[in-house]
Design a protein around this motif. Sequence first.
Motif, PDB file in Angstrom:
ATOM      1  N   PHE A 275      10.541  25.599   4.673  1.00 26.09           N
ATOM      2  CA  PHE A 275      10.400  24.433   4.013  1.00 26.09           C
ATOM      3  C   PHE A 275      11.738  24.185   3.412  1.00 26.09           C
ATOM      4  N   GLN A 276      12.200  23.171   3.433  1.00 25.30           N
ATOM      5  CA  GLN A 276      13.290  22.374   2.515  1.00 25.30           C
ATOM      6  C   GLN A 276      13.462  21.299   2.001  1.00 25.30           C
ATOM      7  N   PHE A 277      13.747  20.933   0.792  1.00 23.87           N
ATOM      8  CA  PHE A 277      13.766  20.038   0.145  1.00 23.87           C
ATOM      9  C   PHE A 277      15.386  19.675  -0.309  1.00 23.87           C
ATOM     10  N   ALA A 278      16.024  18.565   0.098  1.00 25.11           N
ATOM     11  CA  ALA A 278      17.235  18.281  -0.445  1.00 25.11           C
ATOM     12  C   ALA A 278      17.324  16.857  -0.730  1.00 25.11           C
ATOM     13  N   SER A 279      18.511  16.739  -1.570  1.00 20.15           N
ATOM     14  CA  SER A 279      18.728  15.305  -2.058  1.00 20.15           C
ATOM     15  C   SER A 279      20.259  15.110  -2.138  1.00 20.15           C
TER      16      SER A 279
END
Lengths: 158, 112
Positions: free
Chosen positions: A121-125
């Motif tokens: 899982f990866q969350f980036a902005s």
Amino acid sequence: MAETPATPNPPETLQDMKEELTAVPPEAIAPVEMVQKVKIVKHSELPYAPPARFQSGKVKDFINKLLKERLGSLPAYDFEAAPALCRELADLVKYEIRDMNLPRYKIVVQSVIGESKNQGFQFASKSLWDPQTDDYSFGSFLNEHVFGVVGAWALYLT
Amino acid sequence: MPPKENEDAMFILDEIKTVIKDSIDEAIGSQQFNHDKVTHWTNGVSESCIKRLAVLNKPFKYVVTTVIMQKNGAGMIMATSCFWDKAADGSNTIRWENKTMYVIVTVFGAAI
């Protein structure tokens, strides 16, 4: 005949005399070489500088605490209760930031919660904004049942 | 700044949708989930989204978030909450998936 020596440019009035006596020579106030070393520091380069800044660290601490409190006690991931919980978390963080009284700031909060099953899982902005006024903050939580990530962004209305 | 046309200053959902889909196609294409490449992909999708949004030349500040999750039956839910001007600002979320992963991209636009 003895004459009293005349003073050069005698002061004509009492006021003039006082000014002459109290006048400080300009070199005594600020020597030339010192003036050149003085650096003028403006409060901000921005004509529209925000009166209060988004405090990224405070928000991060709040998010981490909130996630630990709300997700840490869950016995398992409940797919029926998750949507409401997720929305609630986002709202709570939004209210917290709103109550920090940041005038002219727009607030964006995004929260993700999910089941942990050892998946990737990866969350980036990434953002297109003015780094002098705008900021973001992230907080996360993970245990064997659930994971949660909340991101918050504050965008200044120029 | 010269006065803008009303339509120019609006957050148009269809336009953003195209931007997101093009960015995902460019960065991921038809590749399957690969742990070593995920960081590269999330960066790539966000970066190419921002570049395309900058080309639109609109009076907006943008935030792009990208989530990639491997498919293995695990549930996930995402929510957003915003405090802004409802008339001018907007957000759009696109969910894209293939056999091995979900890609969820959200674009927030705040008018300046």
